[in-house]
Design an enzyme around this catalytic site. Structure first.
Site, PDB file in Angstrom:
ATOM      1  CE  LYS A   1      48.695  13.523  52.515  1.00  0.00           C
ATOM      2  NZ  LYS A   1      47.789  13.415  51.378  1.00  0.00           N
TER       3      LYS A   1
ATOM      4  CE  LYS B 165      46.524  10.900  54.482  1.00  0.00           C
ATOM      5  NZ  LYS B 165      46.202  11.333  53.168  1.00  0.00           N
TER       6      LYS B 165
HETATM    7  C1  PBG Z   1      46.341  12.196  48.284  1.00  0.00           C
HETATM    8  C2  PBG Z   1      46.084  11.387  49.490  1.00  0.00           C
HETATM    9  C3  PBG Z   1      46.895  10.400  50.078  1.00  0.00           C
HETATM   10  C4  PBG Z   1      46.152   9.846  51.108  1.00  0.00           C
HETATM   11  C5  PBG Z   1      44.923  10.524  51.160  1.00  0.00           C
HETATM   12  N1  PBG Z   1      44.904  11.475  50.155  1.00  0.00           N
HETATM   13  C6  PBG Z   1      48.230   9.866  49.684  1.00  0.00           C
HETATM   14  C7  PBG Z   1      49.386  10.741  49.564  1.00  0.00           C
HETATM   15  O1  PBG Z   1      49.401  11.904  49.991  1.00  0.00           O
HETATM   16  O2  PBG Z   1      50.363  10.269  48.975  1.00  0.00           O
HETATM   17  C8  PBG Z   1      46.599   8.713  51.981  1.00  0.00           C
HETATM   18  C9  PBG Z   1      45.535   7.944  52.669  1.00  0.00           C
HETATM   19  C10 PBG Z   1      45.948   6.622  53.185  1.00  0.00           C
HETATM   20  O3  PBG Z   1      47.135   6.235  53.163  1.00  0.00           O
HETATM   21  O4  PBG Z   1      45.054   5.902  53.658  1.00  0.00           O
HETATM   22  N2  PBG Z   1      46.859  13.444  48.418  1.00  0.00           N
END
Ligand code: PBG
Length: 346
Positions: free
Chosen positions: A214, A268
Site C-alpha cells: 500500500k 494499492k
Molecule cells: C484506510 C484506507 C484508505 C483506503 C482504504 N483503506 C485510505 C488511506 O490509507 O488513507 C483508500 C481507498 C480508496 O482511496 O479508495 N487505511
C-alpha cells in the site's frame, strides 16, 4: 526486397507482402467473433469486490461529491445493497465506516467497540445476504481524531501499540461475522499478530487479505472525503505507507505477510501500480488483488463528465487491465455498474 526508410509514402504492396510473408497480425482482429476467441484475459463478475461506505442513521443516503455515483449508506440501506450484490452475483463487499466525529479519539477506541458501525453493518449485511463475502478493513484511521492509521505519540505512529489495538478490532469484526479481515494500515507484524489473535479466539476460518503493498498515494483523496478523514488528517502517511519509487520493497512486504499467514495479498492503488501486481503474482503465485482506489474512480468519472473520455469504455478497459496484470480480483467502486452491464449482456 528490403524496406528502406523514406519508402513509406510510396505504394509498396508487393514489397510489403514480401516482408510480411503471411504474418498479418490484423487478420485475427478483423471481426468481433475472432477478437473474442483470441482474447487472452476476461473480466467477469467473479472478479469484483464492491466497497461500501456506511453511516449512522436510518434511510440515510449521502452523496460523496468527489465520487459521483457513490454514497454513504445507513445500515438498513447497506443491507439492501448486500442483497443487490447477491442478485448481481458480486462475490464480496468491503465495508468502510464514516464514524461520527464525536466518537473519534487519539487511540481510535471506537474501533474495538463491538457495537461500532462496522460491526453493526456486518451483522445486518450478513443476515440480509449470507452468501456474500464480507471484508472488513482493519485500520484505525476512520476512528482516530487525527486521521492516522495508528496510535500517535507526538509525531510518531507507534507500531506495536497500533498492532495490539488492531488485533482487538479484528476480533470484534470476526465476532460480528466478518469473513475476511483486511489490515490496511502498513504496520509491521500486523498480519501475524492478527492471525494469532483470530486463531486464539477460534476464528480459524476467517481469512486475512493483507493490504501488502500500500503506497503513500495522492489517489486516496476522495476516500478520505467519504470516511471524513481529509479535514482532520495531520501531515501524511509516508512513515508507514510505501514510497512510490519502490517495487523490491513490495516483494519483501509480500514475503513477510505470507510468512505471517496472509491468505491473499493486495496492491494499492491499482492502475499506477500494475507492474507491482505482475511482479508479486509472478513471484509468489498466491491470490493477489488490486484496489482501484477512489482517486482512480474520480478521474475516470470527472473526465467522462466533461466529455473528455468515454466513461463506460474506460471502466471496462481499466478493470480488464488488472486481470491482464495478473490480479485475481479488483476492489472497485464500479462494481455494481459493471456487474449490471455484465448481467444485461448475459
Ligand atoms: C484506510 C484506507 C484508505 C483506503 C482504504 N483503506 C485510505 C488511506 O490509507 O488513507 C483508500 C481507498 C480508496 O482511496 O479508495 N487505511
Amino acid at each position: 526486397m528490403t524496406f528502406h526508410r523514406g519508402d513509406e509514402g510510396r505504394p509498396q504492396t508487393s514489397g510489403l507482402d514480401d516482408i510480411l510473408k503471411g504474418r498479418r497480425m490484423r487478420r485475427l482482429r478483423r471481426a468481433d467473433w475472432s477478437r473474442r476467441l483470441v482474447r487472452e484475459t476476461t473480466l467477469t463478475v467473479d472478479d469484483l469486490i464492491w466497497p461500501v461506505f456506511v453511516v449512522d442513521g436510518e434511510n440515510v443516503r449521502v452523496d460523496v461529491p468527489s465520487m459521483p455515483g457513490v454514497q454513504r449508506l445507513s445500515i438498513d440501506l447497506a443491507a439492501a445493497q448486500a442483497e443487490e450484490a447477491a442478485r448481481l452475483g458480486i462475490p464480496a463487499i468491503a465495508i468502510f465506516p464514516y464514524t461520527d466525529p464525536d466518537l473519534r479519539d487519539t487511540m481510535g477506541s471506537e474501533a474495538v467497540n463491538e457495537q461500532n458501525l462496522v460491526c453493526r453493518a456486518t451483522r445486518a449485511m450478513k443476515a440480509a445476504a449470507p452468501e456474500v463475502g464480507l471484508i472488513t478493513d482493519v485500520a484505525l484511521d476512520p476512528f482516530t481524531s487525527h486521521g492516522h492509521d495508528g496510535v500517535l505519540a507526538g509525531e510518531e505512529i507507534l507500531n506495536d501499540e497500533t498492532v495490539a489495538q488492531m488485533c482487538r478490532a479484528a476480533l470484534v469484526q470476526a465476532a460480528a461475522g466478518s469473513d475476511v479481515i483486511a489490515p490496511s494500515d502498513m504496520m509491521d507484524g500486523r498480519v501475524g499478530a492478527i492471525r494469532r489473535a483470530l486463531d486464539g479466539a477460534g476464528y480459524h476460518h476467517v481469512q486475512i487479505m493483507s493490504y501488502t503493498a500500500k503506497y503513500a498515494s495522492a489517489f486516496y483523496g476522495p476516500f478520505r472525503d467519504a470516511v471524513g478523514t481529509n479535514k482532520t488528517l495531520r501531515g501524511d502517511k509516508r512513515t508507514y505507507q510505501m514510497d512510490f519509487g519502490n517495487i523490491d520493497e513490495a516483494v519483501r512486504e509480500a514475503e513477510l505477510d505470507l510468512n505471517e499467514g496472509a491468505d491473499s495479498i493486495m496492491v494499492k492503488p491499482g492502475m499506477p501500480y500494475l507492474d507491482v501486481i505482475r511482479r508479486l503474482k509472478d513471484t509468489f503465485a498466491v491470490p493477489t488483488f488490486a484496489y482501484q482506489v477512489s482517486g482512480e474512480y474520480a478521474m475516470i468519472k470527472a473526465a467522462a463528465a466533461n466529455g473528455w473520455i468515454d466513461g463506460e469504455r474506460a471502466m471496462w478497459e481499466s478493470l480488464a487491465a488488472f486481470k491482464r496484470a495478473g490480479a485475481d480480483g479488483v476492489l472497485t467502486y464500479f462494481a455494481p455498474f459493471i456487474a449490471r452491464q455484465m448481467k444485461a449482456r448475459g
